[in-house]
Write an enzyme that holds these catalytic residues in place. Structure first.
Site, PDB file in Angstrom:
ATOM      1  N   ASP A 360     -67.901  46.662 113.577  1.00 24.11           N
ATOM      2  CA  ASP A 360     -68.368  45.872 114.722  1.00 24.11           C
ATOM      3  C   ASP A 360     -68.506  44.389 114.413  1.00 24.11           C
ATOM      4  O   ASP A 360     -68.339  43.553 115.301  1.00 24.11           O
ATOM      5  CB  ASP A 360     -69.705  46.406 115.235  1.00 24.11           C
ATOM      6  CG  ASP A 360     -69.513  47.628 116.129  1.00 24.11           C
ATOM      7  OD1 ASP A 360     -68.354  47.936 116.465  1.00 24.11           O
ATOM      8  OD2 ASP A 360     -70.517  48.270 116.481  1.00 24.11           O
ATOM      9  N   TYR A 445     -71.744  50.769 123.172  1.00 20.80           N
ATOM     10  CA  TYR A 445     -73.044  50.807 122.503  1.00 20.80           C
ATOM     11  C   TYR A 445     -73.861  49.547 122.709  1.00 20.80           C
ATOM     12  O   TYR A 445     -73.327  48.459 122.884  1.00 20.80           O
ATOM     13  CB  TYR A 445     -72.849  50.996 120.994  1.00 20.80           C
ATOM     14  CG  TYR A 445     -73.113  52.400 120.547  1.00 20.80           C
ATOM     15  CD1 TYR A 445     -72.086  53.315 120.462  1.00 20.80           C
ATOM     16  CD2 TYR A 445     -74.413  52.815 120.245  1.00 20.80           C
ATOM     17  CE1 TYR A 445     -72.326  54.615 120.072  1.00 20.80           C
ATOM     18  CE2 TYR A 445     -74.652  54.113 119.856  1.00 20.80           C
ATOM     19  CZ  TYR A 445     -73.610  55.010 119.769  1.00 20.80           C
ATOM     20  OH  TYR A 445     -73.866  56.289 119.386  1.00 20.80           O
TER      21      TYR A 445
HETATM   22 CU    CU Z   1     -73.966  56.918 117.755  1.00 23.67          CU
END
Ligand code: CU
Ligand code: NAG
Ligand code: NAG
Ligand code: NAG
Ligand code: NAG
Ligand code: NAG
Length: 694
Positions: A360, A445
């Site tokens: 990320d 997320y």
């Molecule tokens: Cu997760």
């Protein structure tokens, strides 16, 4: 120069720059620069303060003037932190640094070739200090602009449109394309990773507000950003016996929403919850001057950049030997604290899911994804301080991320307490902590990252993981997807890990530190006639190679960062230290013989220690080229790291086996670690914390 003259001078300079850019580049809008940036005095900027909007703008201007051999895309422009050797003495003495020029670090891409260049600009001299062409294979992260570009590009592709139409989605406004890094691509020699490749997973929406992850599609597209086209479309496996069956897939249309407006209104929502409020009638106990934060006996600086997001610099503690305020002395603790890389490998072994995984930070940049925070939802308090962050767009112009960081206090229960059971008299202190947080949304997320500071000098790091689990399609009638949990009919949520690699640069009572592991073990039988004896084992690391260690829950292993030779604790007699207390024992699950392993090898150990070297900031290397910790620990060879300037890297992992309850949006899961003073003080440093009634 007088104050007034400086203001006029800076105003003129900005005006000139503005004019120049209009002439040179046909009228870019000079946006997002607020008054306070234009009128900041150089002298009030600390060498570690993030770049101002003006400095971002100046950097790109200088770069263009220096080299106009190509049209440059500005991938990043951020602070080039000064070498540690120039700042360390000021920090150790808690003095304001002098005569340190501010510099920026940029990565720019040639628009035609997409080859990258690293540029350091000296903002004081207004000139390029270094220009480094990178081999094409080294590619910086894909910023949001590139991701939006890729999303539009795949949705415009006729083959993609045809596949969507076959699945019942002919209106592309209702198709979501999730852009991911490609991860491993070594099995596709026909594709050139120097061309900046990304992959796209697809989902359908029933309406614009609908949660697309309830409607996963059955294919993935690889996009070449250099050629600006889709270069590969692959089927995703949708059943265990995939190859034997060739029935066209259907996409589930059952909705799974969480937006209150889509949830059946008032009758659905709870109505019996009364608000709990925190009041601070006398104000906040902390102060923030530009980026310098003081709270109780702590002092530190806040930093921010596009890759790491929040950084904590130069943490120090004003120790006054409890109750002797005249003895107040500054004790250095940590030079820099940061999250250095994250990796989310997915556990589905069926190709092409082997490519599903994301770094990320190194591949997507976490800082650029910062949310705008407020005091009602994210950082609850009456006295919250918000800081904006400045990043750049592809033209090299500043972009402001409003309220990207929040600083606030809260009550966290009892700090210490005792009641004399004979007299009934009790004493108690309540714990108040300072939080410094930022929140990033990366694809499906959301991560809330918070540093907590406590009155007993404990520092705690917490990541809250929430958002939506990434889903994939299960063929109609299939009952098992393998490697995941079926959270709704035909919707699978794959197993994955979250790997967080923290960089902790300790400066415990000075620049020279050692790191050791501390285990708690049963005493050997000859020392323990009744078999109940146990003892501790301290193992000081002599080399970087020795420091590569795993957590051990059977021996409650922790790690000590110890000062060179300071012995504050007169009775115990060992060096003053801070203890890293881990919270997670999940092991890295990518196997050592996997072709994906070299890039992610930094995820292997729970602790690594490296000798301090400027620029070694990211556990997997700046460009994730199979470098980072494995390379640095090897390069350190047999070099002694005891009593030297060291950096401790702590990797913690969360295995995410999705539950039914994680769907359609997951309740926040908490992860992190704690840094605790360990014989750093002579006694409980919070004896002087007053009780709530005193
Ligand atoms: Cu997760
Ligand atoms: C300008 O950029 C090109 C490509 O990066 C490089 O080869 C050349 O040396 C640069 N010129 C200067 C003066 O830095
Ligand atoms: C596609 O969907 C959008 C969003 O629901 C809608 O506004 C638009 O009219 C649709 N287009 C067509 C051609 O149906
Ligand atoms: C590094 O440590 C491992 C295990 O402790 C050992 O087997 C190996 O020989 C060491 N390598 C070097 C280069 O010292
Ligand atoms: C610690 O070591 C340094 C360098 O060897 C020395 O100058 C200093 O006096 C020592 N301090 C103590 C408390 O022993
Ligand atoms: C990775 O790239 C860096 C430049 O950022 C270079 O110094 C390093 O040697 C490379 N490592 C490997 C293993 O290719």
């Amino acid at each position: 120069m007088t104050k007034g003259a400086q203001i006029i001078f800076r105003f003129k300079m900005n005006f000139t720059i503005k004019l120049a850019i209009h002439i040179l580049f046909g009228g870019f809008l000079f946006i997002n620069v607020s008054a306070d940036d234009r009128f900041i005095f150089e002298s009030s900027k600390h060498p570690l303060d993030p770049l101002t909007a003006g400095e971002v703008h100046t950097s790109s201007l200088i770069i263009r003037q220096h080299n106009n051999s190509a049209t440059w895309l500005f991938n990043r422009i951020s602070l080039h932190e000064p070498e540690k050797s120039t700042l360390i003495q000021f920090y150790l003495r808690n003095e304001a640094p002098k005569d340190i020029p501010r510099k920026s670090f940029s990565v720019i891409l040639n628009r035609q070739t997409l080859s990258a260049v690293e540029v350091i600009v000296n903002l004081k001299e207004k000139q390029v200090e270094s220009w480094t062409d990178l081999p094409g294979i080294l590619q910086p992260a894909t910023p949001r602009g590139d991701r939006n570009f890729a999303e539009n590009l795949v949705k415009d592709d006729t083959d993609v449109q045809e596949r969507c139409r076959q699945l019942g989605w002919s209106n592309m406004s209702l198709v979501a394309a999730d852009i991911w890094p490609v991860g491993y691509i070594g099995d596709r020699p026909d594709l050139n990773p120097s061309n900046r490749l990304v992959q796209s997973f697809f989902y359908g929406k029933i309406s614009l507000q609908d949660n697309e992850y309830a409607h996963p599609f059955d294919f993935v597209a690889i996009v070449d950003l250099k050629q600006q086209k889709v270069v590969s479309i692959e089927d995703l496996p949708t059943r265990d016996d995939d190859h034997e069956c060739n029935v066209p897939n259907t996409v589930p249309r059952q909705v799974a929403n969480f937006d209150p407006s889509l949830l059946g209104g008032k009758d659905f929502l709870r109505s019996d919850l009364k608000p709990v409020e925190l009041t601070q009638p006398k104000g906040a106990s902390f102060t923030v001057k530009r980026y310098l934060v003081q709270w109780q006996k702590f002092q530190f600086r806040v930093g921010f950049n596009e890759r790491e997001g929040l950084i904590i610099h130069q943490v120090g503690y004003f120790d006054n030997d409890v109750g002797q305020s005249s003895n107040r002395r500054f004790r250095p603790l940590f030079y820099r604290l940061s999250l250095s890389e994250t990796f989310i490998p997915y556990g589905d072994s069926r190709p092409p899911f082997h490519r599903k995984g994301a770094f990320d930070m190194g591949e997507l940049d976490i800082g650029i994804s910062a949310n705008e925070l407020n005091e009602y939802e994210h950082c609850r308090g009456q006295k919250v301080k918000f800081l904006d962050a400045t990043i750049n767009d592809e033209h090299g112009e500043p972009l402001r991320l409003k309220r990207a960081i929040c600083i606030y206090e809260e009550d966290t229960g009892i700090l210490w307490k005792h009641t004399d059971y004979r007299t009934g008299k009790s004493a108690l202190a309540r714990s108040q902590r300072l939080n410094v947080a930022f929140l990033a949304t990366i694809g499906n997320y959301d991560y809330l990252f918070t540093w907590h500071f406590y009155q007993d000098a404990t520092i705690d790091y917490e990541v809250r993981l929430t958002g939506i689990v990434s889903t994939n399609l299960v063929a109609e009638g299939s009952t098992t997807a393998g490697h995941g949990s079926i959270v709704a009919p035909q919707v699978n949520a794959q197993y994955h890990q979250h790997v967080f690699a923290m960089r902790i640069d300790p400066e415990i009572d000075g620049n020279l530190n050692s790191v050791a592991s501390l285990d708690v073990l049963p005493s050997p039988p000859e020392d323990s006639p009744y078999g109940q004896g146990f003892t501790t084992k301290l193992t000081t690391f002599r080399t970087a190679n020795e420091s590569k260690t795993y957590g051990s829950h059977t021996t409650s292993r922790s790690w000590l960062m110890m000062s060179g030779n300071e012995t504050q604790n007169l009775y115990i007699g060992c060096p003053t230290a801070y203890k890293l207390v881990p919270k997670h024992f999940a092991r890295f699950l990518v196997q050592k013989d996997s072709p994906l392993y070299p890039k992610s090898e930094f995820s292997e150990y729970d602790v690594w220690v490296t000798p301090y070297i400027d620029g070694q900031l990211y556990a997997g290397g700046r460009y994730l080229n199979n470098s980072g910790l494995p390379q640095w620990t090897q390069e350190a060879g047999q070099r002694n790291i005891e009593g030297t300037d060291v950096v401790l890297w702590h990797v913690f992992r969360v295995d995410h086996v999705p539950r039914a309850e994680d769907y359609p949006v997951m309740p926040a899961e908490s992860a992190g670690f704690t840094l605790k003073p360990y014989n750093f003080f002579r006694e409980n440093p919070a004896l002087d914390v007053r009780g709530p009634t005193s």
